[in-house]
Design a protein around this motif. Structure first.
Motif, mmCIF file in Angstrom:
data_model
loop_
_atom_site.group_PDB
_atom_site.id
_atom_site.type_symbol
_atom_site.label_atom_id
_atom_site.label_comp_id
_atom_site.label_asym_id
_atom_site.label_seq_id
_atom_site.Cartn_x
_atom_site.Cartn_y
_atom_site.Cartn_z
ATOM 1 N N ALA A 20 0.771 -1.236 0.000
ATOM 2 C CA ALA A 20 0.000 0.000 0.000
ATOM 3 C C ALA A 20 0.809 1.296 0.000
ATOM 4 O O ALA A 20 0.273 2.331 -0.377
ATOM 5 N N VAL A 21 2.060 1.279 0.422
ATOM 6 C CA VAL A 21 2.811 2.530 0.531
ATOM 7 C C VAL A 21 3.177 3.065 -0.850
ATOM 8 O O VAL A 21 3.762 2.356 -1.663
ATOM 9 N N GLN A 22 2.801 4.324 -1.075
ATOM 10 C CA GLN A 22 3.148 4.998 -2.327
ATOM 11 C C GLN A 22 4.289 5.979 -2.135
ATOM 12 O O GLN A 22 5.062 6.203 -3.060
ATOM 13 N N ALA A 23 4.363 6.580 -0.957
ATOM 14 C CA ALA A 23 5.426 7.550 -0.675
ATOM 15 C C ALA A 23 5.703 7.569 0.818
ATOM 16 O O ALA A 23 4.801 7.340 1.630
ATOM 17 N N VAL A 24 6.955 7.826 1.146
ATOM 18 C CA VAL A 24 7.406 7.929 2.531
ATOM 19 C C VAL A 24 8.040 9.299 2.681
ATOM 20 O O VAL A 24 8.950 9.634 1.919
ATOM 21 N N ARG A 25 7.542 10.074 3.638
ATOM 22 C CA ARG A 25 8.048 11.436 3.818
ATOM 23 C C ARG A 25 8.368 11.691 5.286
ATOM 24 O O ARG A 25 7.590 11.326 6.157
ATOM 25 N N ARG A 26 9.465 12.352 5.513
ATOM 26 C CA ARG A 26 9.871 12.687 6.882
ATOM 27 C C ARG A 26 9.906 14.212 6.978
ATOM 28 O O ARG A 26 10.885 14.851 6.611
ATOM 29 N N ALA A 27 8.825 14.813 7.443
ATOM 30 C CA ALA A 27 8.717 16.261 7.534
ATOM 31 C C ALA A 27 9.605 16.846 8.631
ATOM 32 O O ALA A 27 10.082 17.961 8.517
ATOM 33 N N GLU A 28 9.806 16.081 9.682
ATOM 34 C CA GLU A 28 10.651 16.489 10.800
ATOM 35 C C GLU A 28 11.122 15.226 11.500
ATOM 36 O O GLU A 28 10.574 14.153 11.263
ATOM 37 N N PRO A 29 12.120 15.309 12.359
ATOM 38 C CA PRO A 29 12.685 14.094 12.964
ATOM 39 C C PRO A 29 11.672 13.191 13.661
ATOM 40 O O PRO A 29 11.766 11.974 13.561
ATOM 41 N N GLY A 30 10.690 13.756 14.307
ATOM 42 C CA GLY A 30 9.734 12.944 15.059
ATOM 43 C C GLY A 30 8.441 12.638 14.342
ATOM 44 O O GLY A 30 7.493 12.141 14.952
ATOM 45 N N ARG A 31 8.381 12.932 13.040
ATOM 46 C CA ARG A 31 7.127 12.716 12.297
ATOM 47 C C ARG A 31 7.395 12.084 10.940
ATOM 48 O O ARG A 31 8.199 12.572 10.156
ATOM 49 N N LEU A 32 6.679 11.000 10.681
ATOM 50 C CA LEU A 32 6.790 10.254 9.426
ATOM 51 C C LEU A 32 5.411 10.168 8.796
ATOM 52 O O LEU A 32 4.424 9.861 9.472
ATOM 53 N N ARG A 33 5.336 10.436 7.501
ATOM 54 C CA ARG A 33 4.066 10.340 6.771
ATOM 55 C C ARG A 33 4.196 9.257 5.712
ATOM 56 O O ARG A 33 5.137 9.264 4.910
ATOM 57 N N LEU A 34 3.234 8.350 5.718
ATOM 58 C CA LEU A 34 3.165 7.295 4.715
ATOM 59 C C LEU A 34 1.920 7.535 3.870
ATOM 60 O O LEU A 34 0.795 7.491 4.392
ATOM 61 N N ASP A 35 2.093 7.811 2.600
ATOM 62 C CA ASP A 35 0.962 7.931 1.688
ATOM 63 C C ASP A 35 0.634 6.526 1.206
ATOM 64 O O ASP A 35 1.510 5.818 0.692
ATOM 65 N N LEU A 36 -0.616 6.136 1.386
ATOM 66 C CA LEU A 36 -1.055 4.785 1.058
ATOM 67 C C LEU A 36 -2.001 4.784 -0.127
ATOM 68 O O LEU A 36 -2.704 5.765 -0.377
#
Length: 99
Positions: A20-36
């Motif tokens: 399901a993961v389309q993109a992995v983004r790290r906006a800041e050290p303590g936050r990860l966004r996974l676009d599914l």
């Protein structure tokens, strides 16, 4: 997480990442966004896994967002658990469908 449950949950996260993961983004050290990939099944899987993971590791904050035809799972951790988020990002980034 209890030893007996850990391998199963890791395998379930790996399967979600691979499928399901389309993109992995790290906006800041303590936050990860996974676009599914947006499907109701992926939303349900992500929500269920996040709830179980938070039950054993309460330092995680999971936010599942469904908007504008997209699906995203954001994971945040406090500074003392950045290395856990690093490991999660490495697993998600290794998934074949991630960008």
């Amino acid at each position: 997480m209890p030893t007996a449950e850990r391998p199963l949950r890791v395998a379930e996260f790996d399967a979600l990442f691979a499928e399901a993961v389309q993109a992995v983004r790290r906006a800041e050290p303590g936050r990860l966004r996974l676009d599914l990939v947006f499907t109701s099944g992926n939303a349900a899987r992500a929500a269920e896994l996040a709830a179980r993971e938070n039950g054993c590791c309460s330092f995680f904050t999971f936010t599942l967002t469904i908007a504008a035809g997209g699906l995203a799972l954001e994971v945040t951790v406090p500074p003392e658990h950045i290395e856990v988020l690093d490991a999660l990002q490495a697993r998600a980034g290794a998934a074949p469908t991630s960008a």
